[in-house]
Design an enzyme around this catalytic site. Structure first.
Site, PDB file in Angstrom:
ATOM      1  N   LEU A 244       0.701  -1.200   0.248  1.00 34.53           N
ATOM      2  CA  LEU A 244      -0.015  -0.036  -0.008  1.00 34.53           C
ATOM      3  C   LEU A 244       0.891   1.388  -0.103  1.00 34.53           C
ATOM      4  O   LEU A 244       1.595   1.519   1.167  1.00 34.53           O
ATOM      5  CB  LEU A 244      -1.141   0.067   1.079  1.00 34.53           C
ATOM      6  CG  LEU A 244      -1.997   1.312   1.298  1.00 34.53           C
ATOM      7  CD1 LEU A 244      -2.569   1.321   0.062  1.00 34.53           C
ATOM      8  CD2 LEU A 244      -2.631   0.946   2.673  1.00 34.53           C
ATOM      9  N   ASP A 245       0.579   2.131  -0.797  1.00 34.19           N
ATOM     10  CA  ASP A 245       1.199   3.560  -1.245  1.00 34.19           C
ATOM     11  C   ASP A 245       2.719   3.350  -1.052  1.00 34.19           C
ATOM     12  O   ASP A 245       3.726   4.334  -0.705  1.00 34.19           O
ATOM     13  CB  ASP A 245       0.794   4.382  -0.118  1.00 34.19           C
ATOM     14  CG  ASP A 245      -0.616   4.773  -0.155  1.00 34.19           C
ATOM     15  OD1 ASP A 245      -1.221   4.734  -1.352  1.00 34.19           O
ATOM     16  OD2 ASP A 245      -1.354   4.794   0.800  1.00 34.19           O
ATOM     17  N   GLU A 246       3.390   2.290  -1.479  1.00 38.90           N
ATOM     18  CA  GLU A 246       4.766   1.978  -1.682  1.00 38.90           C
ATOM     19  C   GLU A 246       5.417   1.655  -3.035  1.00 38.90           C
ATOM     20  O   GLU A 246       6.803   1.267  -3.093  1.00 38.90           O
ATOM     21  CB  GLU A 246       5.378   0.878  -0.389  1.00 38.90           C
ATOM     22  CG  GLU A 246       5.081   1.348   0.925  1.00 38.90           C
ATOM     23  CD  GLU A 246       5.624   0.573   2.021  1.00 38.90           C
ATOM     24  OE1 GLU A 246       6.420  -0.482   1.882  1.00 38.90           O
ATOM     25  OE2 GLU A 246       5.301   0.719   3.068  1.00 38.90           O
TER      26      GLU A 246
END
Length: 301
Positions: A244-246
């Site tokens: 997530l979001d990486e």
């Protein structure tokens, strides 16, 4: 409206019919630029722009290159061009690809209720600054349907709940396949995609996160930024991965704020940053300016 969209695509194709890009990553070593330049010259190409980056100028690192060129009567020569380049690719152990500018990438936009990122993309497309075919917009809410349809773009409302998420994603993937989509853009689409969905479009899903990553990953970043008393807020556009979001970061920007700004002020200011950051990232992807590697990107802009 459909005819307007079709004419716009034809205009893009005609304007770019002799233009292509060559993207390369390989171990850094002498002779790469000379070999590629000689190859293009011998094939009658005219180099418009050439960019290089060495991860380790002292040697032992990776070398990245993007060349944009024109070649008269390019359409029909693609297979021969790529076959002729294979020996150079093998010699320098390259990961390489030609991208043909007349192949107008088909885009799907995913959105929820907020329209600022969506509208920025639609406006830039309408103005001719976003060279793509926005083939469809998919939303988990019906609110933006009338707005999208004014642009002559199909709008699909596919509700998503915890219980129906798998079924909804299957419907979405079927649409992406039906429209032969090249890239999907999450324009503030407030859903977490499953690993199965992401696997269908590796490094072809672009997200806008309303925070300057890696700070404030996940939900409610503006509220958390306000509680932390930050002096700058920002936005990050990145490729979507299972983490997530990486995923690999494409573009970021910031705006200064102060103690006098409320959480709502931060959201308002942030919307302006989000729309410009996402638009730049999408343009760079469409123009083949991004080379992902490891969990990073080289962006020739």
């Amino acid at each position: 409206m459909k005819n307007i969209r079709e004419r716009k695509i034809q205009l893009f194709q005609q304007k770019n019919k002799d233009k292509a890009r060559l993207l390369i990553s390989c171990p850094d070593q002498p002779g790469i630029v000379a070999a590629v330049s000689k190859f293009l010259y011998e094939h009658g190409a005219n180099i418009l722009q050439s960019d290089q980056y060495s991860e380790d100028p002292e040697g032992g690192g990776l070398f990245f290159m993007r060349i944009e060129f024109t070649l008269p009567n390019l359409i029909g020569q693609e297979e021969k061009l790529e076959k002729d380049f294979e020996p150079i690719g093998k010699q320098f152990k390259m990961d390489w690809r030609f991208a043909y500018a007349y192949h107008i990438k088909k885009m799907a936009i995913f959105v929820s209720k907020q329209d600022h990122c969506l509208m920025e993309l639609l406006w830039q497309w309408q103005a001719g600054d976003l060279v793509t075919d926005i083939a469809l917009v998919i939303s988990n809410h019906p609110d933006l349907g009338p707005t999208v349809e004014q642009f002559g773009i199909p709008f699909y409302h596919i509700p998503v709940t915890k219980e129906t998420k798998r079924e909804a994603e299957q419907k979405q993937l079927k649409l992406l396949e039906e429209y032969n989509i090249d890239v999907s853009v999450l324009a503030r689409y407030m859903q977490i995609l499953s690993p199965e969905f992401v696997a269908q479009q590796p490094l072809r899903i672009i997200n806008i996160h309303h925070s300057f990553l890696p700070a404030f990953i996940g939900a409610r970043p503006y509220e958390r930024a306000y509680e932390r008393g930050v002096k700058i807020i920002g936005a990050t556009s990145h490729y979507v991965t299972d983490d997530l979001d990486e995923g690999p970061i494409i573009e970021q920007d910031v705006q200064r704020v102060s103690h006098s700004h409320t959480a709502e002020d931060l959201k308002r200011i942030g919307r302006s940053v989000e729309r410009s950051v996402l638009a730049r990232a999408v343009v760079w992807h469409l123009e083949d300016r991004i080379i992902p590697y490891k969990n990073k990107t080289v962006v020739f802009n």
